[in-house]
Design a protein around this motif. Structure first.
Motif, PDB file in Angstrom:
ATOM      1  N   THR A 191      52.182  50.890  61.468  1.00  0.00           N
ATOM      2  CA  THR A 191      50.812  50.755  62.225  1.00  0.00           C
ATOM      3  C   THR A 191      50.995  51.292  63.822  1.00  0.00           C
ATOM      4  N   ASP A 199      47.356  52.717  57.309  1.00  0.00           N
ATOM      5  CA  ASP A 199      46.902  51.225  56.871  1.00  0.00           C
ATOM      6  C   ASP A 199      47.835  50.947  55.508  1.00  0.00           C
ATOM      7  N   PHE A 213      44.264  55.329  60.076  1.00  0.00           N
ATOM      8  CA  PHE A 213      43.115  54.231  60.702  1.00  0.00           C
ATOM      9  C   PHE A 213      42.037  55.184  61.253  1.00  0.00           C
ATOM     10  N   TYR A 238      39.080  55.484  67.439  1.00  0.00           N
ATOM     11  CA  TYR A 238      38.537  54.910  68.487  1.00  0.00           C
ATOM     12  C   TYR A 238      36.967  55.200  68.649  1.00  0.00           C
ATOM     13  N   LEU A 241      46.361  49.818  67.082  1.00  0.00           N
ATOM     14  CA  LEU A 241      46.048  48.554  67.053  1.00  0.00           C
ATOM     15  C   LEU A 241      47.159  47.555  68.044  1.00  0.00           C
ATOM     16  N   LYS A 297      43.085  37.900  65.804  1.00  0.00           N
ATOM     17  CA  LYS A 297      43.177  39.268  66.118  1.00  0.00           C
ATOM     18  C   LYS A 297      43.296  40.100  64.701  1.00  0.00           C
ATOM     19  N   HIS A 306      40.912  42.938  62.636  1.00  0.00           N
ATOM     20  CA  HIS A 306      41.441  44.449  62.300  1.00  0.00           C
ATOM     21  C   HIS A 306      41.409  44.627  60.883  1.00  0.00           C
ATOM     22  N   GLY A 321      37.379  44.060  59.665  1.00  0.00           N
ATOM     23  CA  GLY A 321      36.451  44.498  60.651  1.00  0.00           C
ATOM     24  C   GLY A 321      35.647  43.495  61.180  1.00  0.00           C
ATOM     25  N   LEU A 346      33.938  46.419  65.278  1.00  0.00           N
ATOM     26  CA  LEU A 346      35.436  46.955  65.088  1.00  0.00           C
ATOM     27  C   LEU A 346      35.516  47.145  63.549  1.00  0.00           C
ATOM     28  N   ARG A 392      40.629  48.108  59.688  1.00  0.00           N
ATOM     29  CA  ARG A 392      41.735  48.872  59.566  1.00  0.00           C
ATOM     30  C   ARG A 392      43.023  48.252  59.043  1.00  0.00           C
ATOM     31  N   ASP A 393      42.916  48.212  57.840  1.00  0.00           N
ATOM     32  CA  ASP A 393      43.785  46.960  56.852  1.00  0.00           C
ATOM     33  C   ASP A 393      45.317  47.520  56.937  1.00  0.00           C
TER      34      ASP A 393
END
Length: 213
Positions: free
Chosen positions: A55, A61, A67, A70, A92, A124, A128, A131, A141, A144-145
């Motif tokens: 990460t 991911d 990922f 931004y 992240l 949180k 991620h 989403g 968001l 982003r697994d």
């Protein structure tokens, strides 16, 4: 409040995949190692370390996919500048609290579960992984697994931990002994000193590892 995030690992299943190239007899001899509490503890921590590395350093991911970048609005925000974010490095990570709150929980048999110690960091991570959107459906968001590992990474961790705890021998040494046993076990015409020595050495390695000494 988001639902509980959990990453479950069946160590026996991963073990069978990792050592699928070994004989059934060899797998039976090594199998008891994976139910030890110490083995499960080490595997759990190694899994967490690998997730954090992928990460924060590799920015990929659980399926090896980079990922999503931004958003423009976030890159132009004060928070982006305050926390020293890099627009080319999606990790992240804001304070590091979410990553450090991952723990490994021992389950029945040869099973462990990676989860988060508190609801705040669980939520949180859930954001991620899945989403988030506004009530009107606008994306806040992207998905982003990060929470998991590819099968190959799971197998590498299990294999290395088994080798580490089966007498302290290195990967090359154990694989050499296994290959020698498999080669010589197919010959029943004689029992040479090399076969006897190899079998005795391998037996010692396994006995020491399985006894926990």
């Amino acid at each position: 409040m988001a639902s509980k995030v959990k990453y479950q690992l069946n160590l026996r299943g991963i073990f069978n995949r990792a050592f699928s190239d070994k004989s059934a007899g060899v797998r039976r001899q090594l199998l008891p190692i994976i139910s030890r509490p110490e083995f499960k503890r080490v595997v759990g921590q190694r899994v967490i370390n690998e997730i954090v590395k992928r990460t924060t350093e590799l920015n990929i991911d659980k399926n090896d996919i980079p990922f999503t970048g931004y958003s423009t609005s976030y890159k132009e925000s004060d928070n982006f500048a305050i926390y020293g974010k890099n627009e080319g490095k999606v990790d992240l990570k804001l304070t590091g609290e979410m990553h450090s709150s991952m723990v490994s929980v021992e389950k029945f048999g040869a099973n462990i579960q990676i989860e988060f110690v508190d609801q705040f960091n669980n939520d949180k991570a859930h954001g991620h992984i899945n989403g988030t959107r506004t009530k009107a459906g606008k994306k806040l968001l992207p998905i982003r697994d990060f929470f998991g590992l590819p099968k190959e990474a799971e197998e590498a961790i299990i294999k290395q931990t088994v080798l580490d705890q089966s007498g302290g021998a290195g990967e090359f040494d154990v694989d050499l002994l296994l290959s020698q046993l498999q080669v010589f076990s197919s010959s029943s015409s004689f029992s040479s000193p090399l076969v006897v020595a190899t079998e005795a050495t391998f037996s010692d390695v396994l006995s020491e590892g399985l006894s926990g000494n």
